[in-house]
Design a protein around this motif. Structure first.
Motif, short mmCIF file in Angstrom:
data_model
loop_
_atom_site.label_atom_id
_atom_site.label_comp_id
_atom_site.label_asym_id
_atom_site.label_seq_id
_atom_site.Cartn_x
_atom_site.Cartn_y
_atom_site.Cartn_z
N ARG A 10 0.83 -1.18 0.00
CA ARG A 10 0.00 0.00 0.00
C ARG A 10 0.88 1.25 0.00
O ARG A 10 1.95 1.26 0.59
CB ARG A 10 -0.89 0.01 1.24
CG ARG A 10 -1.96 -1.07 1.25
CD ARG A 10 -3.10 -0.73 0.31
NE ARG A 10 -4.25 -1.60 0.53
CZ ARG A 10 -5.38 -1.50 -0.14
NH1 ARG A 10 -5.52 -0.60 -1.08
NH2 ARG A 10 -6.38 -2.32 0.11
N SER A 43 -9.64 -2.18 15.52
CA SER A 43 -10.47 -2.81 14.49
C SER A 43 -11.77 -2.05 14.26
O SER A 43 -12.33 -2.07 13.16
CB SER A 43 -10.77 -4.26 14.87
OG SER A 43 -11.39 -4.35 16.14
N ARG A 46 -10.97 0.59 11.85
CA ARG A 46 -10.69 0.02 10.54
C ARG A 46 -11.99 -0.32 9.81
O ARG A 46 -12.06 -0.23 8.57
CB ARG A 46 -9.79 -1.21 10.68
CG ARG A 46 -8.45 -0.87 11.31
CD ARG A 46 -7.51 -2.05 11.42
NE ARG A 46 -6.77 -2.24 10.18
CZ ARG A 46 -5.62 -2.87 10.11
NH1 ARG A 46 -5.05 -3.38 11.21
NH2 ARG A 46 -5.00 -3.02 8.96
N SER A 47 -13.02 -0.67 10.56
CA SER A 47 -14.32 -0.92 9.92
C SER A 47 -14.90 0.38 9.37
O SER A 47 -15.57 0.37 8.34
CB SER A 47 -15.29 -1.58 10.91
OG SER A 47 -15.76 -0.64 11.86
N ILE A 49 -13.07 2.89 8.25
CA ILE A 49 -12.28 3.17 7.05
C ILE A 49 -12.78 2.35 5.87
O ILE A 49 -12.91 2.84 4.74
CB ILE A 49 -10.79 2.90 7.32
CG1 ILE A 49 -10.23 3.92 8.34
CG2 ILE A 49 -9.97 2.94 6.04
CD1 ILE A 49 -8.85 3.58 8.87
N ALA A 50 -13.09 1.07 6.13
CA ALA A 50 -13.62 0.22 5.06
C ALA A 50 -14.96 0.75 4.55
O ALA A 50 -15.21 0.75 3.33
CB ALA A 50 -13.77 -1.22 5.58
N ARG A 53 -14.38 3.76 2.34
CA ARG A 53 -13.89 3.39 1.01
C ARG A 53 -15.04 3.03 0.07
O ARG A 53 -14.97 3.28 -1.15
CB ARG A 53 -12.92 2.21 1.15
CG ARG A 53 -12.38 1.64 -0.14
CD ARG A 53 -11.56 2.65 -0.91
NE ARG A 53 -10.34 3.04 -0.21
CZ ARG A 53 -9.65 4.14 -0.45
NH1 ARG A 53 -10.07 4.98 -1.37
NH2 ARG A 53 -8.56 4.41 0.22
N ILE A 89 -1.35 1.59 10.08
CA ILE A 89 -2.68 1.02 9.85
C ILE A 89 -3.36 1.72 8.68
O ILE A 89 -3.96 1.08 7.81
CB ILE A 89 -3.53 1.13 11.13
CG1 ILE A 89 -3.02 0.13 12.17
CG2 ILE A 89 -5.01 0.89 10.83
CD1 ILE A 89 -3.67 0.28 13.54
N CYS A 90 -3.24 3.03 8.63
CA CYS A 90 -3.85 3.78 7.53
C CYS A 90 -3.25 3.36 6.18
O CYS A 90 -3.96 3.25 5.18
CB CYS A 90 -3.67 5.28 7.74
SG CYS A 90 -4.72 5.96 9.05
N GLU A 92 -1.96 0.36 5.51
CA GLU A 92 -2.47 -0.97 5.22
C GLU A 92 -3.89 -0.93 4.68
O GLU A 92 -4.27 -1.73 3.82
CB GLU A 92 -2.45 -1.82 6.50
CG GLU A 92 -1.07 -2.27 6.95
CD GLU A 92 -1.15 -3.09 8.23
OE1 GLU A 92 -2.26 -3.56 8.57
OE2 GLU A 92 -0.11 -3.25 8.90
N ASP A 93 -4.68 0.01 5.18
CA ASP A 93 -6.10 0.05 4.84
C ASP A 93 -6.40 0.99 3.67
O ASP A 93 -7.57 1.22 3.34
CB ASP A 93 -6.92 0.47 6.06
CG ASP A 93 -6.96 -0.62 7.12
OD1 ASP A 93 -6.32 -1.68 6.92
OD2 ASP A 93 -7.63 -0.43 8.15
#
Length: 291
Positions: A10, A43, A46-47, A49-50, A53, A89-90, A92-93
Motif C-alpha cells: 500500500r 479494528s 478500521r471498519s 475506514i472500510a 472506502r 494502519i492507515c 495498510e487500509d
C-alpha cells in the motif's frame, strides 16, 4: 516455475499537519469520505475506514485528541497517542490522506465560540460529562470546515455522538451525509475502544457484563421497555458484586432520534445504552432495538 502472486504494498497516506497543507491536498481528491478519530486506531476504526472506502473516491482520516471534550478530571493526558502505529494502519487500509494537526493549529487561541448540542447533549453522556458534546460538535464542525467531506463516517458504539452530529448537520444545513457503522466487538464480546488498553485482565473479565447486559435486554425486547431494562439491570446488579465490580453511571432505553427516555408504550427505533466504570476505566456500549 510460476511465482506465487503477491499483493503490492500500500502507498503511505499523505499527511497534512496544517489547514494549508490539507487545502493543497484537497484540491484533487474527488468525492471525499472523512473518518474522524482520536487515534489509537483499532479494528473498530478500521471498519469505519472500510465503510468510507465504499462511499467515496478518497478516504481522509483525521487524528486529533481533542482537549475540548475532556473534563478536568478525565484522561486527556494519558489518552493513548500512537501516531506512527496509526499511520501504518492507515497505509495498510488504503487511506489516502491523514490530517493530524497539533493542538495549537486547531485551537490557536481561546475558543470563544462553540457549538451547543441542545437538550440532546444534556442527557446520558452529556449529564455525566458536562461540556462533552459541546467539545465534540465544535471540533467536528472545525474538521468538516477544513476537510470539506461529502460523507462522514461515525461508529454506532458512540450512538449518542452519532445522533448529535447528525442533528448538527441537519440543523446547520451542512452539505454532508453522516453515516453510522455497526459496533465492532472483540471475540469475547467487549466493544472495541481505545480505552480497553487500560483494563487489567481481571477488569476486562468484569467489563464483559456490559455487553451481556445489553444482550439480555435485547433478548427481552418483546416484553417492552420495562422488561428490557429489568433484564439488563439484573446482569449489571450481579456484576456490581464482582471483584473488581462494575459501577454503573447509567442504563437507559432511549428514542434513537432524540435520546429521550422512552415511555412504556413506545414503538419505534430505540437504543439501549450503558455507561459504567471498571476500576479507573469508564466504558460505554449500546445496542439498537426496534420496539
Amino acid at each position: 516455475m510460476t511465482k506465487p502472486a503477491t499483493t503490492p504494498p500500500r502507498t503511505a497516506p499523505a499527511v497534512a499537519r496544517t489547514p494549508e497543507e490539507l487545502d493543497r491536498l484537497r484540491a484533487n481528491l474527488g468525492r471525499v469520505a472523512l473518518v474522524p478519530t482520536m487515534g489509537a486506531l483499532h479494528s473498530g476504526h478500521r471498519s469505519l475506514i472500510a465503510a468510507a472506502r465504499d462511499h467515496a473516491d478518497t478516504v481522509v482520516v483525521s487524528i486529533f485528541v481533542n482537549p475540548l471534550q475532556f473534563g478536568p478530571n478525565e484522561d486527556y493526558d494519558r489518552y493513548p497517542r500512537t501516531l506512527d502505529d496509526d499511520l501504518a494502519i492507515c497505509a495498510e487500509d488504503g487511506v489516502d490522506v491523514v490530517f493530524a494537526p497539533p493542538v495549537e493549529v486547531m485551537y490557536p487561541g481561546e475558543q470563544m465560540v462553540t457549538v451547543s448540542p441542545g437538550r440532546m447533549g444534556r442527557v446520558l453522556e452529556g449529564e455525566f460529562r458536562p461540556g462533552f458534546f459541546e467539545g465534540v460538535l465544535t471540533v467536528v464542525n472545525k474538521l468538516f470546515n477544513l476537510v470539506r467531506p461529502d460523507v462522514a463516517i461515525f461508529g454506532q458504539k458512540d450512538a449518542q455522538q452519532l445522533s448529535v452530529v447528525r442533528r448538527m448537520v441537519r440543523d446547520l444545513c451542512m452539505p454532508i451525509t453522516v453515516m453510522g457503522a455497526p459496533t465492532v466487538r472483540d471475540a469475547d464480546g467487549l466493544a472495541t475502544s481505545s480505552r480497553n488498553v487500560y483494563l487489567s485482565p481481571e477488569e476486562r473479565t468484569t467489563a464483559l457484563a456490559l455487553s451481556r447486559a445489553l444482550l439480555s435486554g435485547a433478548d427481552a425486547s418483546v416484553t417492552g421497555p420495562v422488561g428490557i431494562l429489568s433484564a439488563a439491570r439484573a446482569v449489571l446488579d450481579e456484576a456490581a458484586l464482582a471483584t473488581p465490580p462494575v459501577a454503573v453511571d447509567y442504563l437507559a432505553l432511549v428514542d434513537a432520534h432524540t435520546f429521550g427516555e422512552v415511555p412504556n408504550d413506545f414503538r419505534g427505533e430505540a437504543v439501549l445504552a450503558v455507561a459504567a466504570w471498571v476500576g479507573k476505566t469508564r466504558l460505554i456500549d449500546n445496542v439498537p432495538l426496534t420496539l
